[in-house]
Design a protein around this motif. Structure first.
Motif, short mmCIF file in Angstrom:
data_model
loop_
_atom_site.label_atom_id
_atom_site.label_comp_id
_atom_site.label_asym_id
_atom_site.label_seq_id
_atom_site.Cartn_x
_atom_site.Cartn_y
_atom_site.Cartn_z
N LYS A 1 19.31 -5.11 -5.88
CA LYS A 1 17.97 -5.40 -6.36
C LYS A 1 17.05 -4.19 -6.13
CE LYS A 1 14.34 -8.64 -5.99
NZ LYS A 1 13.17 -8.63 -5.49
N ALA B 1 13.62 -3.05 -5.41
CA ALA B 1 12.28 -3.49 -4.98
C ALA B 1 11.25 -2.57 -5.62
CB ALA B 1 12.17 -3.46 -3.47
N ASN C 1 2.98 -11.22 -5.55
CA ASN C 1 3.86 -11.20 -4.38
C ASN C 1 5.24 -10.68 -4.78
OD1 ASN C 1 2.36 -14.20 -3.29
ND2 ASN C 1 2.26 -12.26 -2.23
N GLY C 2 5.78 -9.81 -3.93
CA GLY C 2 7.13 -9.32 -4.16
C GLY C 2 7.24 -8.25 -5.23
N ALA C 3 6.09 -7.74 -5.71
CA ALA C 3 6.11 -6.76 -6.81
C ALA C 3 6.65 -5.41 -6.36
CB ALA C 3 4.72 -6.60 -7.40
N GLY C 4 6.53 -5.10 -5.07
CA GLY C 4 7.00 -3.82 -4.56
C GLY C 4 5.88 -2.95 -4.00
N LYS C 5 4.73 -3.54 -3.76
CA LYS C 5 3.58 -2.77 -3.28
C LYS C 5 3.81 -2.23 -1.86
CE LYS C 5 0.75 -6.28 -3.79
NZ LYS C 5 1.67 -7.35 -4.26
N THR C 6 4.17 -3.13 -0.96
CA THR C 6 4.36 -2.69 0.44
C THR C 6 5.55 -1.74 0.55
OG1 THR C 6 3.38 -4.72 1.31
CG2 THR C 6 4.83 -3.51 2.79
N THR C 7 6.58 -1.99 -0.23
CA THR C 7 7.73 -1.10 -0.20
C THR C 7 7.31 0.32 -0.60
OG1 THR C 7 9.13 -2.97 -0.82
CG2 THR C 7 10.09 -0.79 -1.05
N GLN D 1 -0.31 -4.26 6.13
CA GLN D 1 -0.56 -5.60 5.60
C GLN D 1 -0.65 -6.61 6.75
OE1 GLN D 1 2.01 -6.66 2.38
NE2 GLN D 1 1.30 -8.77 2.27
#
Ligand SMILES: Nc1ncnc2c1ncn2[C@@H]1O[C@H](COP(=O)(O)OP(=O)(O)OP(=O)(O)O)[C@@H](O)[C@H]1O
Ligand SMILES: [Mg+2]
Length: 320
Positions: free
Chosen positions: A16, A18, A38-44, A83
């Motif tokens: 997957k 991210a 949520n889960g879009a890949g921002k924090t990554t 975050q």
């Protein structure tokens, strides 16, 4: 001039992605927003830029330093507000700052003076001797911003700086963010899934499923929708849709029980619409300027908010 350069950046967890092959630049002195569900890949993405996570492929540079190879130089160029809350609750506000200054080798005299200046900037000087576990959510966030600035970074990363905060506190945080940009010339890179907040950025990238699906100023993104948003409900939405297509060469979307279409000068268009749809009963009609939410909806077919409620409640739970 660009201060952040990202090329073909990918982060995979197993099969997957991210973060999926993203490329863009952030200009010196701008407030750049990363908007996505949520889960879009921002924090990554932020974690890679902040040297906390290795990319699978591609590269990113900050002030010319490669985030994978020149970690120390990158770290001294950036400040981070994570975050998740990251203050030591058993230390006072002042002690939290001092500890950070020592970790970054800021010389003592400089450090103590900057601590005073920053505490004043975020209106926490009076509270500096209180344990941060007794701070409100907004106070904690402001102290984290002050801490991120203590070593005078060129770029400040803020991952969801206002999530879970009340509107008044969010406005206050935004005053500080603008002040940093205007008075100190700091480049701000922030993530959010609040549309209204994204409006405050100079430019935003919309990210979904690890991919950048749009990048521009908020105004240009809204202009890309070409006109005002008209929503209407009729006695026969499918029939009405066909008439609109035939008469105006506009392809409306029908979602749930509502027809969505974009038209230049919406107010002038509505009477024409009524004439064209005279054989149907129009039960409601609304004309308004498009928002970033509409941009997201147009690009993805989904509302960004549908997926955020859960994210916010999850944050609240995990933050106690
Ligand atoms: N350590 C990990 N192992 C496996 N998958 C991960 C890991 N970290 C993140 N992911 C997945 O990568 C994707 C992107 O996560 P990321 O935290 O970057 O999203 P986000 O945009 O910051 O979301 P949010 O708005 O909820 O903070 C998600 O699908 C997440 O489940
Ligand atoms: Mg995140």
């Amino acid at each position: 001039m660009s201060i952040i350069e990202i090329r073909d950046l990918t982060k995979k967890y197993g099969n997957k992605s991210a973060v999926d092959n993203i490329s863009f630049e952030v200009f010196e002195g701008e407030i750049f927003g990363f908007l996505g569900p949520n889960g879009a890949g921002k924090t990554t993405t932020i974690s890679i830029l902040c040297t906390l996570l290795e990319p699978t492929s591609g590269y990113a540079k900050i002030s010319g330093y490669n985030v994978a190879n020149d970690r120390d130089d990158v770290r001294h160029s950036i400040g981070i507000v994570f975050q998740d809350p990251s203050l030591d609750g058993d230390l006072t506000g002042e002690e939290n700052l001092r500890f950070h200054g020592m970790a970054y080798n800021v010389p003592k005299d400089t450090r103590e003076q900057r601590m005073i200046d920053l505490l004043e900037m975020v209106d926490l000087y009076e509270k500096k001797d209180e344990l941060t576990k007794n701070y409100s959510g907004g106070m904690k966030r402001r102290l984290e911003i002050a801490r991120g600035l203590l070593h005078h970074p060129k770029v400040l990363f803020l991952d969801e700086p206002t999530i879970g905060l009340d509107p008044q506190t969010r406005n206050k945080i935004w005053e500080h963010i603008r002040e940093l940009q205007e008075k100190k010339g700091i480049t701000i890179f922030l993530t959010t899934h609040y549309m209204e907040e994204a409006e405050n950025c100079n430019r935003i990238a919309i990210i979904d499923h690890g991919k950048i699906i749009a990048l521009d100023t908020p105004d240009n993104l809204k202009k890309s929708l070409k006109g005002d948003l008209i929503t209407l409900k009729t006695s026969d939405n499918e029939g009405s849709k066909e008439v609109i297509q035939t008469c105006f060469s506009i392809l409306p979307d029908v979602k749930d029980d509502t027809i969505y279409l974009y038209a230049e000068n919406g107010e002038n268009f509505v009477p024409k619409l009524f004439r064209a749809l005279r054989n149907y009963e129009i039960t409601s009609i609304n004309v308004r300027k498009p928002t970033l939410n509409d941009v997201f909806l147009k690009l993805t077919g989904r509302q960004i908010r549908e997926e955020t409620v859960d994210g916010i409640s999850r944050m609240r739970v995990s933050h106690g």
